[in-house]
Write an enzyme that holds these catalytic residues in place. Structure first.
Site, PDB file in Angstrom:
ATOM      1  N   ASN A  19      31.443  44.386  30.849  1.00 35.30           N
ATOM      2  CA  ASN A  19      30.181  45.107  31.062  1.00 35.30           C
ATOM      3  C   ASN A  19      30.129  46.379  30.226  1.00 35.30           C
ATOM      4  OD1 ASN A  19      28.229  43.930  33.180  1.00 35.30           O
ATOM      5  ND2 ASN A  19      30.267  43.530  34.011  1.00 35.30           N
ATOM      6  N   ARG A  98      37.535  50.699  43.234  1.00 36.69           N
ATOM      7  CA  ARG A  98      37.843  51.666  44.300  1.00 36.69           C
ATOM      8  C   ARG A  98      36.553  52.250  44.842  1.00 36.69           C
ATOM      9  NH1 ARG A  98      43.371  53.304  44.377  1.00 36.69           N
ATOM     10  NH2 ARG A  98      44.367  52.046  42.779  1.00 36.69           N
ATOM     11  N   ASN A 114      26.165  51.092  39.927  1.00 33.25           N
ATOM     12  CA  ASN A 114      27.213  50.060  39.997  1.00 33.25           C
ATOM     13  C   ASN A 114      26.599  48.706  39.687  1.00 33.25           C
ATOM     14  OD1 ASN A 114      29.795  48.937  40.681  1.00 33.25           O
ATOM     15  ND2 ASN A 114      28.967  48.310  42.661  1.00 33.25           N
ATOM     16  N   HIS A 116      27.187  44.633  40.717  1.00 31.50           N
ATOM     17  CA  HIS A 116      27.892  43.808  41.709  1.00 31.50           C
ATOM     18  C   HIS A 116      27.570  42.335  41.449  1.00 31.50           C
ATOM     19  CE1 HIS A 116      29.922  42.927  45.454  1.00 31.50           C
ATOM     20  NE2 HIS A 116      28.937  42.086  45.719  1.00 31.50           N
TER      21      HIS A 116
HETATM   22  C1  GAR Z   1      32.015  42.464  37.182  1.00 31.36           C
HETATM   23  O1  GAR Z   1      31.733  41.115  37.464  1.00 31.36           O
HETATM   24  C2  GAR Z   1      31.447  43.365  38.251  1.00 31.36           C
HETATM   25  O2  GAR Z   1      30.270  42.866  38.825  1.00 31.36           O
HETATM   26  C3  GAR Z   1      32.561  43.345  39.272  1.00 31.36           C
HETATM   27  O3  GAR Z   1      33.737  43.420  38.489  1.00 31.36           O
HETATM   28  C4  GAR Z   1      33.517  42.730  37.277  1.00 31.36           C
HETATM   29  C5  GAR Z   1      34.018  43.576  36.140  1.00 31.36           C
HETATM   30  O4  GAR Z   1      34.039  42.831  34.955  1.00 31.36           O
HETATM   31  N1  GAR Z   1      32.463  44.457  40.171  1.00 31.36           N
HETATM   32  C6  GAR Z   1      32.668  44.345  41.478  1.00 31.36           C
HETATM   33  O5  GAR Z   1      33.015  43.310  42.018  1.00 31.36           O
HETATM   34  C7  GAR Z   1      32.469  45.634  42.255  1.00 31.36           C
HETATM   35  N2  GAR Z   1      32.370  45.373  43.648  1.00 31.36           N
HETATM   36  P1  GAR Z   1      34.222  43.561  33.573  1.00 31.36           P
HETATM   37  O6  GAR Z   1      35.469  44.457  33.682  1.00 31.36           O
HETATM   38  O7  GAR Z   1      34.424  42.442  32.596  1.00 31.36           O
HETATM   39  O8  GAR Z   1      32.984  44.353  33.295  1.00 31.36           O
END
Ligand code: GAR
Length: 209
Positions: A19, A98, A114, A116
């Site tokens: 992301n 976190r 954020n 999700h």
């Molecule tokens: C993403 O899918 C994001 O939605 C999730 O972590 C991943 C990070 O991917 N976040 C959560 O689950 C937060 N509750 P990335 O490091 O490749 O961006």
């Protein structure tokens, strides 16, 4: 948030950083009026720090302290100081695993967002794509939202739906959700930078420019 102009972003992540990469690329193409001013991870050698390094963006590990799911007091202060010294306008959580509360949220009131991997309020918490697959829903997706004191509970900025296919595994579903995330996260930041995202109670609405 009704701020216009180029935003300085502080990106926090614990994982591979896809992301972050989508946001940084959209910013460098000029699709998002923002620049990534700082990248911070609670995981040493996380993919997100390597990505930042490759793009020449300052990235650093800051020790989260003694807890598993939140920052301890000293760490929280270190994160706040690092983001403030980078003069960050918007804190962008990109897979930061976190919970941020108290002093941190007060320091960046209304300025923490954020992503999700589900259509909130369905499936908050960990491994949301697996929760969706196990539950048997036919559609899930991704949500960009402001961060409040709860878990994945702040006002929603954008959502994109993806289908859950009969043959999906957790991995194939997550990959489809990532595709949606990489579209709506940069687009949401672009809208915030244009001053179009207006918070009304627990809803956001778009101001048409
Ligand atoms: C993403 O899918 C994001 O939605 C999730 O972590 C991943 C990070 O991917 N976040 C959560 O689950 C937060 N509750 P990335 O490091 O490749 O961006």
């Amino acid at each position: 948030m009704a701020k216009s102009g180029s935003l300085r972003l502080g990106v926090l992540g614990s994982g591979r950083g896809s992301n972050f990469a989508a946001i940084a690329e959209a910013a460098s193409r000029g699709d998002v009026a923002a620049e990534v001013a700082a990248v911070i991870s609670d995981v040493e050698n996380a993919g997100i720090l390597q990505h930042a390094n490759q793009l020449g963006i300052p990235g650093r590990f800051i020790d989260p302290g003694k807890y598993r799911t939140k920052l301890d007091e000293g760490a929280e202060q270190a994160y706040i100081t690092a983001l403030q010294s980078a003069q960050v306008d918007l804190v962008v959580l990109a897979g930061f695993m976190r919970i941020l509360k108290g002093d941190f949220l007060r320091s960046f009131e209304g300025r923490v967002i954020n992503i999700h991997p589900s259509l909130l309020p369905s499936f908050p918490g960990l491994k949301a794509w697996k929760q969706a697959l196990d539950y048997g829903v036919k559609h899930t997706g991704a949500t960009v939202h402001f961060v409040d004191q709860g878990i994945d509970s702040g006002a929603i900025i954008a959502q994109e739906t993806v289908p859950v296919l009969d043959e999906d595994t957790p991995e194939t579903l997550l990959e489809r959700i990532h595709g949606a995330e990489h579209r709506i996260y940069p687009a949401s930041i672009a809208a915030i930078a244009r001053g179009e995202v207006i918070l009304k109670g627990r809803r956001t609405v778009r101001r048409v420019s």
